[in-house]
Design an enzyme around this catalytic site. Structure first.
Site, PDB file in Angstrom:
ATOM      1  N   ASN A  10       0.678  -1.269  -0.108  1.00 32.58           N
ATOM      2  CA  ASN A  10      -0.092  -0.022  -0.067  1.00 32.58           C
ATOM      3  C   ASN A  10       0.896   1.103  -0.086  1.00 32.58           C
ATOM      4  O   ASN A  10       1.380   1.465   1.054  1.00 32.58           O
ATOM      5  CB  ASN A  10      -0.651  -0.109   1.282  1.00 32.58           C
ATOM      6  N   LYS A  12      -0.072   4.237  -0.128  1.00 37.30           N
ATOM      7  CA  LYS A  12      -0.453   5.390   0.308  1.00 37.30           C
ATOM      8  C   LYS A  12      -0.408   6.880  -0.793  1.00 37.30           C
ATOM      9  O   LYS A  12      -0.562   6.459  -1.827  1.00 37.30           O
ATOM     10  CB  LYS A  12      -0.048   5.891   1.862  1.00 37.30           C
ATOM     11  N   HIS A  96      -9.450   1.090   5.301  1.00 38.64           N
ATOM     12  CA  HIS A  96      -8.147   1.193   5.995  1.00 38.64           C
ATOM     13  C   HIS A  96      -8.183   2.131   7.122  1.00 38.64           C
ATOM     14  O   HIS A  96      -9.051   3.144   7.167  1.00 38.64           O
ATOM     15  CB  HIS A  96      -7.202   1.926   4.710  1.00 38.64           C
ATOM     16  N   GLU A  98      -6.593   4.617   8.324  1.00 40.32           N
ATOM     17  CA  GLU A  98      -6.369   5.958   7.777  1.00 40.32           C
ATOM     18  C   GLU A  98      -7.832   6.713   7.421  1.00 40.32           C
ATOM     19  O   GLU A  98      -7.761   7.808   7.540  1.00 40.32           O
ATOM     20  CB  GLU A  98      -5.120   6.190   6.781  1.00 40.32           C
ATOM     21  N   GLU A 168      -5.122  -4.981  11.004  1.00 39.85           N
ATOM     22  CA  GLU A 168      -4.073  -4.121  11.189  1.00 39.85           C
ATOM     23  C   GLU A 168      -4.169  -3.406  12.447  1.00 39.85           C
ATOM     24  O   GLU A 168      -5.030  -2.315  12.657  1.00 39.85           O
ATOM     25  CB  GLU A 168      -4.151  -3.066  10.086  1.00 39.85           C
ATOM     26  N   GLY A 174       2.644   2.263  10.739  1.00 33.24           N
ATOM     27  CA  GLY A 174       3.511   3.481  10.448  1.00 33.24           C
ATOM     28  C   GLY A 174       4.292   3.660  11.764  1.00 33.24           C
ATOM     29  O   GLY A 174       5.122   4.816  11.517  1.00 33.24           O
ATOM     30  N   SER A 214       3.458  -2.129  10.226  1.00 38.22           N
ATOM     31  CA  SER A 214       5.191  -2.351  10.246  1.00 38.22           C
ATOM     32  C   SER A 214       5.704  -3.588  10.009  1.00 38.22           C
ATOM     33  O   SER A 214       6.861  -3.732  10.565  1.00 38.22           O
ATOM     34  CB  SER A 214       5.390  -1.684  11.888  1.00 38.22           C
ATOM     35  N   GLY A 235       2.900  -1.356   4.379  1.00 43.48           N
ATOM     36  CA  GLY A 235       3.036   0.397   4.019  1.00 43.48           C
ATOM     37  C   GLY A 235       4.213   0.804   3.489  1.00 43.48           C
ATOM     38  O   GLY A 235       4.790   0.440   2.495  1.00 43.48           O
TER      39      GLY A 235
END
Ligand code: PEP
Length: 252
Positions: A10, A12, A96, A98, A168, A174, A214, A235
């Site tokens: 991903n 992003k 997701h 985010e 996740e 992140g 991560s 990510g």
């Protein structure tokens, strides 16, 4: 039951179309084909068309990072399932963390997006996960099963097998913090049991459930070798062809 490993990157909001092209060219040289492992790239919308052309002759799959629940119309700034498919996408991320946290997407909207993706024949990757606070308070199972119940509402067993779930933990995305292999395995096992109860054993055994948070070349193997972990949603480490290729290699 053999479930094909899925390693998804991903990106992003990173990489222009030109950067997408140079990434794919480098990545292709590093990747060793293995039919047991499916590799998926999720560039931003503006990179999809170029990525789709470059990947069309390869075994690497392409996906979008989000979609709208309608197929077209007056929805400024949005993208439809048909547009994703026209670029060569076969997957799409839905819910997701985010999107949930920064764009206030709730379970009702996520459920509509899941229905739209499935109606279009796309494989949705549904992301679920708990906050640090919920993690500390021992509310992981409660949080995740409540997301699953709401997000998968009215999705029938035949369609549910097309869904991929990504567990996740939000505190691991992140941040450099990773769930322990045992911790991730435990929660993903709970998800599989929930799927068996909500649908049936066959759906639970065929559904792929990924870990995300991560994942790096150094920790990938220990996570990916857990019995219920069928792959990774990556990510930061997917932004570099060499580290993403190392994660793919770690899943062999
Ligand atoms: C993600 O974006 O889904 C993710 C897991 O990011 P990272 O690997 O950077 O934690």
């Amino acid at each position: 039951m053999d479930r094909r490993t899925l390693i998804a990157g991903n990106w992003k909001m990173n990489k222009t179309p030109a950067e997408t092209e140079s990434y794919i060219k480098s990545f292709m040289k590093l990747l060793h084909n293995d039919s047991r492992i499916e590799v998926l790239l999720l560039p931003p919308f503006t990179g999809l068309e170029r990525a789709g052309k470059l990947l069309s002759e390869t075994t690497i799959a392409l996906g979008g990072q989000d979609l709208h629940f309608e197929t077209g119309g007056a929805f400024t700034g949005e993208i439809s399932s048909e547009m994703l498919k026209a670029c060569g996408c076969s997957y799409v991320l839905v819910g997701h963390s985010e999107r949930r946290a920064l764009f206030e997407e709730g379970d009702r909207l996520i459920n509509r997006k899941l229905h739209a993706a499935l109606a279009a024949g796309l494989h949705p990757i549904l992301c679920v996960g708990e906050t640090l606070e919920e993690h500390r308070q021992g509310q992981v199972e409660e949080r995740i099963t409540s997301q699953l119940g709401a997000d998968l509402a009215q999705i029938k067993a035949a369609e549910a097998s097309l869904v991929v779930i990504a567990y996740e933990p939000i505190w691991a995305i992140g941040t450099g913090e990773t769930a322990t292999p045992m911790g991730a395995q435990g929660t993903i096992h709970v998800i599989r049991e929930w799927i068996a109860a909500a649908y049936d054993q066959n759906v639970a055994e065929t559904m792929r459930i990924l870990y995300g948070g991560s994942v790096k070349p150094e920790n990938a193997a220990s996570l990916l070798h857990q019995p219920d972990i069928d792959g990774a949603l990556v990510g930061g480490a997917s932004l570099f062809p060499d580290s993403f290729a190392q994660i793919v290699a770690a899943s062999h």
